[in-house]
Design a protein around this motif. Structure first.
Motif, PDB file in Angstrom:
ATOM      1  N   VAL B  68       0.793  -1.200   0.055  1.00 58.17           N
ATOM      2  CA  VAL B  68       0.050  -0.166  -0.026  1.00 58.17           C
ATOM      3  C   VAL B  68       0.468   1.074   0.160  1.00 58.17           C
ATOM      4  N   GLU B  69       1.179   2.073  -1.203  1.00 64.57           N
ATOM      5  CA  GLU B  69       1.837   3.530  -1.441  1.00 64.57           C
ATOM      6  C   GLU B  69       1.109   4.143  -1.046  1.00 64.57           C
ATOM      7  N   GLU B  70       2.141   4.951   0.240  1.00 71.79           N
ATOM      8  CA  GLU B  70       1.399   6.453   0.891  1.00 71.79           C
ATOM      9  C   GLU B  70       1.287   7.174  -0.113  1.00 71.79           C
ATOM     10  N   ASP B  71      -0.092   8.058   0.183  1.00 73.71           N
ATOM     11  CA  ASP B  71      -0.596   9.110  -1.050  1.00 73.71           C
ATOM     12  C   ASP B  71       0.969  10.427  -0.396  1.00 73.71           C
ATOM     13  N   HIS B  72       1.078  10.421  -1.937  1.00 70.87           N
ATOM     14  CA  HIS B  72       1.753  12.068  -1.605  1.00 70.87           C
ATOM     15  C   HIS B  72       1.295  13.701  -1.587  1.00 70.87           C
ATOM     16  N   PRO B  73       1.996  14.295  -0.737  1.00 68.52           N
ATOM     17  CA  PRO B  73       1.344  15.161  -0.242  1.00 68.52           C
ATOM     18  C   PRO B  73       0.383  16.569  -1.353  1.00 68.52           C
ATOM     19  N   LEU B  74       0.554  16.262  -3.001  1.00 68.75           N
ATOM     20  CA  LEU B  74      -0.643  16.502  -3.693  1.00 68.75           C
ATOM     21  C   LEU B  74      -1.693  16.222  -3.347  1.00 68.75           C
ATOM     22  N   MET B  75      -1.455  14.886  -3.478  1.00 75.40           N
ATOM     23  CA  MET B  75      -3.148  14.288  -3.382  1.00 75.40           C
ATOM     24  C   MET B  75      -3.770  14.434  -2.339  1.00 75.40           C
ATOM     25  N   LYS B  76      -2.772  14.482  -1.344  1.00 81.82           N
ATOM     26  CA  LYS B  76      -3.335  15.052   0.714  1.00 81.82           C
ATOM     27  C   LYS B  76      -4.374  15.945   0.093  1.00 81.82           C
ATOM     28  N   ILE B  77      -3.706  16.516  -0.302  1.00 80.08           N
ATOM     29  CA  ILE B  77      -4.526  18.578  -0.393  1.00 80.08           C
ATOM     30  C   ILE B  77      -5.312  18.117  -1.189  1.00 80.08           C
ATOM     31  N   LEU B  78      -5.208  17.328  -2.492  1.00 78.68           N
ATOM     32  CA  LEU B  78      -7.159  17.288  -3.332  1.00 78.68           C
ATOM     33  C   LEU B  78      -7.937  16.787  -2.362  1.00 78.68           C
ATOM     34  N   LYS B  79      -7.194  15.533  -1.877  1.00 80.85           N
ATOM     35  CA  LYS B  79      -8.140  14.957  -1.109  1.00 80.85           C
ATOM     36  C   LYS B  79      -9.158  15.523  -0.046  1.00 80.85           C
ATOM     37  N   ARG B  80      -8.188  16.578   0.487  1.00 77.29           N
ATOM     38  CA  ARG B  80      -8.700  17.011   1.628  1.00 77.29           C
ATOM     39  C   ARG B  80      -9.549  18.574   0.755  1.00 77.29           C
ATOM     40  N   ASP B  81      -9.564  18.779   0.310  1.00 81.88           N
ATOM     41  CA  ASP B  81     -10.687  19.633  -1.251  1.00 81.88           C
ATOM     42  C   ASP B  81     -12.078  19.027  -1.358  1.00 81.88           C
ATOM     43  N   LEU B  82     -11.239  17.913  -1.750  1.00 81.81           N
ATOM     44  CA  LEU B  82     -13.043  16.979  -2.205  1.00 81.81           C
ATOM     45  C   LEU B  82     -13.465  16.378  -0.894  1.00 81.81           C
ATOM     46  N   ALA B  83     -13.238  16.977   0.141  1.00 81.87           N
ATOM     47  CA  ALA B  83     -13.875  16.531   1.265  1.00 81.87           C
ATOM     48  C   ALA B  83     -14.291  17.609   1.927  1.00 81.87           C
ATOM     49  N   LYS B  84     -13.888  18.698   1.697  1.00 83.55           N
ATOM     50  CA  LYS B  84     -14.515  19.906   1.875  1.00 83.55           C
ATOM     51  C   LYS B  84     -15.484  20.543   0.892  1.00 83.55           C
ATOM     52  N   ILE B 117     -23.559  27.181  -9.713  1.00 85.28           N
ATOM     53  CA  ILE B 117     -23.226  25.534  -9.245  1.00 85.28           C
ATOM     54  C   ILE B 117     -21.948  26.333  -9.880  1.00 85.28           C
ATOM     55  N   THR B 118     -21.109  25.374  -9.398  1.00 84.86           N
ATOM     56  CA  THR B 118     -19.249  25.277  -9.415  1.00 84.86           C
ATOM     57  C   THR B 118     -19.465  24.199  -9.839  1.00 84.86           C
ATOM     58  N   VAL B 119     -17.963  24.149 -11.271  1.00 87.63           N
ATOM     59  CA  VAL B 119     -17.901  23.324 -12.134  1.00 87.63           C
ATOM     60  C   VAL B 119     -15.750  23.100 -11.445  1.00 87.63           C
ATOM     61  N   LYS B 120     -16.074  21.638 -11.008  1.00 87.03           N
ATOM     62  CA  LYS B 120     -15.092  21.523 -10.783  1.00 87.03           C
ATOM     63  C   LYS B 120     -14.571  19.993 -10.987  1.00 87.03           C
ATOM     64  N   PHE B 121     -12.549  19.980 -10.950  1.00 81.27           N
ATOM     65  CA  PHE B 121     -12.101  19.105 -11.630  1.00 81.27           C
ATOM     66  C   PHE B 121     -10.906  18.428 -10.774  1.00 81.27           C
ATOM     67  N   PHE B 122     -10.864  17.265 -10.880  1.00 86.39           N
ATOM     68  CA  PHE B 122     -10.318  16.400 -10.072  1.00 86.39           C
ATOM     69  C   PHE B 122      -9.893  15.150 -11.062  1.00 86.39           C
ATOM     70  N   PRO B 123      -8.228  15.082 -10.324  1.00 86.22           N
ATOM     71  CA  PRO B 123      -7.960  13.653 -11.037  1.00 86.22           C
ATOM     72  C   PRO B 123      -8.984  12.466 -11.230  1.00 86.22           C
ATOM     73  N   ASN B 124      -8.947  11.614 -11.318  1.00 84.50           N
ATOM     74  CA  ASN B 124      -9.755  10.153 -11.219  1.00 84.50           C
ATOM     75  C   ASN B 124      -9.239   9.598 -10.068  1.00 84.50           C
ATOM     76  N   GLN B 125      -7.791   9.202  -9.824  1.00 83.83           N
ATOM     77  CA  GLN B 125      -7.452   8.145  -8.685  1.00 83.83           C
ATOM     78  C   GLN B 125      -7.181   9.105  -7.800  1.00 83.83           C
ATOM     79  N   VAL B 126      -7.465   9.972  -7.573  1.00 83.59           N
ATOM     80  CA  VAL B 126      -7.653  11.105  -6.385  1.00 83.59           C
ATOM     81  C   VAL B 126      -9.438  10.862  -5.772  1.00 83.59           C
ATOM     82  N   MET B 127     -10.101  10.863  -6.959  1.00 85.37           N
ATOM     83  CA  MET B 127     -11.949  10.884  -6.952  1.00 85.37           C
ATOM     84  C   MET B 127     -11.893   9.192  -6.316  1.00 85.37           C
TER      85      MET B 127
END
Lengths: 108, 245
Positions: B68-84, B117-127
């Motif tokens: 299980v690879e750890e998420d790299h920091p950018l992924m963590k930031i994007l995940k935090r944004d996604l959670a919000k 309504i806002t339009v958001k892009f997120f990478p599929n892996q992060v999603m």
């Protein structure tokens, strides 16, 4: 793999492409990729009259791609067990066979 | 120019020799493939790599420990944004866009922004990695290919549908409204529903129909009420007589 020599899809001989799928199924990946390739800007710019119609259903039906050519022929592809490259190669071979004159004239 | 004879003439100690012997006729860098020297051939044969013999082929048994690879920091930031995003916004719709150019996107974003309504892009892996950890894991099959998220604080389905109908390339796949997963037809029927206040009003009027009828009857003249009651008693007695006979 010489499935498609050109990366773009040429839609010159196509009248209408109707794609229907149910996105919650697990076998729609290839159909969606096919849709992304066919519906891209480059592909659509080759033939502005060709319509790409997408229907999103929720009845666990199989994903189906229905292509109507200018001379009335229809190509129906059931994308449940096909990969997107197979579908694309079949589609392109049909296209080239339908429209050989324009292609050979362009190549010459 | 080569001197095959090595005539060493060292005039004084420490000086370089006047003539230097240079080998010619055997270059190391050639245009053709040079045949290997026999000594080199022997060395290569002796030191050849022999892979260790495996008891079973590599794919026979599944590996015990999964890496299980750890998420790299950018992924963590994007995940935090996604959670919000999932926390703040009530309606999150997944739309596939195949081939819309920049000006189409701009017009679409402008129209949607007017409705909030806002339009958001997120990478599929992060999603995908976010969705499988969270409650919304059933949205994962929607996220394949070029997918865009339409998020809004208020569930405004009708405006979104009308805007999407204008652009032919966007395909609505599904939406998550108030933690409920809806399909495309679900979103359509959701947009056709009347608003919450209207539904509440209808419910209240249906419940109070009987009591309001009683209240209106009581508010009328008491003579009218007594006449009604007498008529009712007569009917009851006549019914009981009919039943007895």
């Amino acid at each position: 793999m010489a499935a498609s020599s050109k990366a773009t899809v040429v839609l010159k001989a196509v009248k209408k492409i109707a794609i229907q799928f149910s996105p919650f199924e697990s076998n729609v990946r290839s159909t969606r990729e096919f849709l992304a390739m066919v519906g891209s800007e480059k592909a659509r710019s080759t033939n502005m009259n060709c319509e790409v119609v997408t229907t999103v259903k929720h009845d666990k039906s199989e994903p189906v791609v229905d292509i109507t050519y200018l001379d009335g022929d229809r190509l129906v592809m059931k994308g449940a067990k096909l990969t997107s490259t197979e579908m694309l190669s079949a589609f392109q071979s049909q296209c080239t066979s339908k429209d050989p004159q324009a292609k050979t004239a362009a190549k010459k | 120019m080569a001197a095959t004879l090595c005539v060493k003439l060292l005039p004084k100690q420490g000086w370089l020799p006047l003539t230097q012997s240079v080998r010619h006729g055997s270059k190391s860098v050639t245009r053709h493939r040079k045949p290997m020297h026999i000594l080199k051939q022997k060395l290569m044969a002796v030191t050849r790599y022999i892979p260790p013999t495996r008891a079973a082929p590599p794919g026979a048994f599944p590996s015990q420990t999964k890496r299980v690879e750890e998420d790299h920091p950018l992924m963590k930031i994007l995940k935090r944004d996604l959670a919000k995003v999932f926390q703040d916004h009530k309606m999150i719709a997944a739309v596939q866009n195949n081939g819309s150019n920049a000006e189409d996107m701009l017009i679409l974003r402008n129209r949607l922004y007017k409705h909030g309504i806002t339009v958001k892009f997120f990478p599929n892996q992060v999603m995908r990695s976010f969705l499988k950890d969270s409650v919304y894991c059933n949205m994962t099959p929607l996220i394949i290919g070029p997918t865009v998220l339409f998020v809004s604080k208020e569930p405004k389905a009708k405006e979104m549908l009308t805007t999407l109908r204008a652009s032919p390339q966007m395909t609505l796949l599904g939406a998550c409204v108030d933690d409920t997963l809806l399909s495309a037809q679900g979103v359509l029927s959701f947009s056709k529903l009347p608003s919450v206040t209207v539904v509440q009003g209808e419910l209240v009027s249906g419940l109070t129909m009987l009591t309001s009828a009683t209240a209106s009857m009581l508010q009328r003249h008491p003579a009218h009420l007594s006449a009604l009651l007498q008529q009712y008693v007569k009917q009851q007695s006549s019914d009981s007589k009919e039943e007895a006979t």
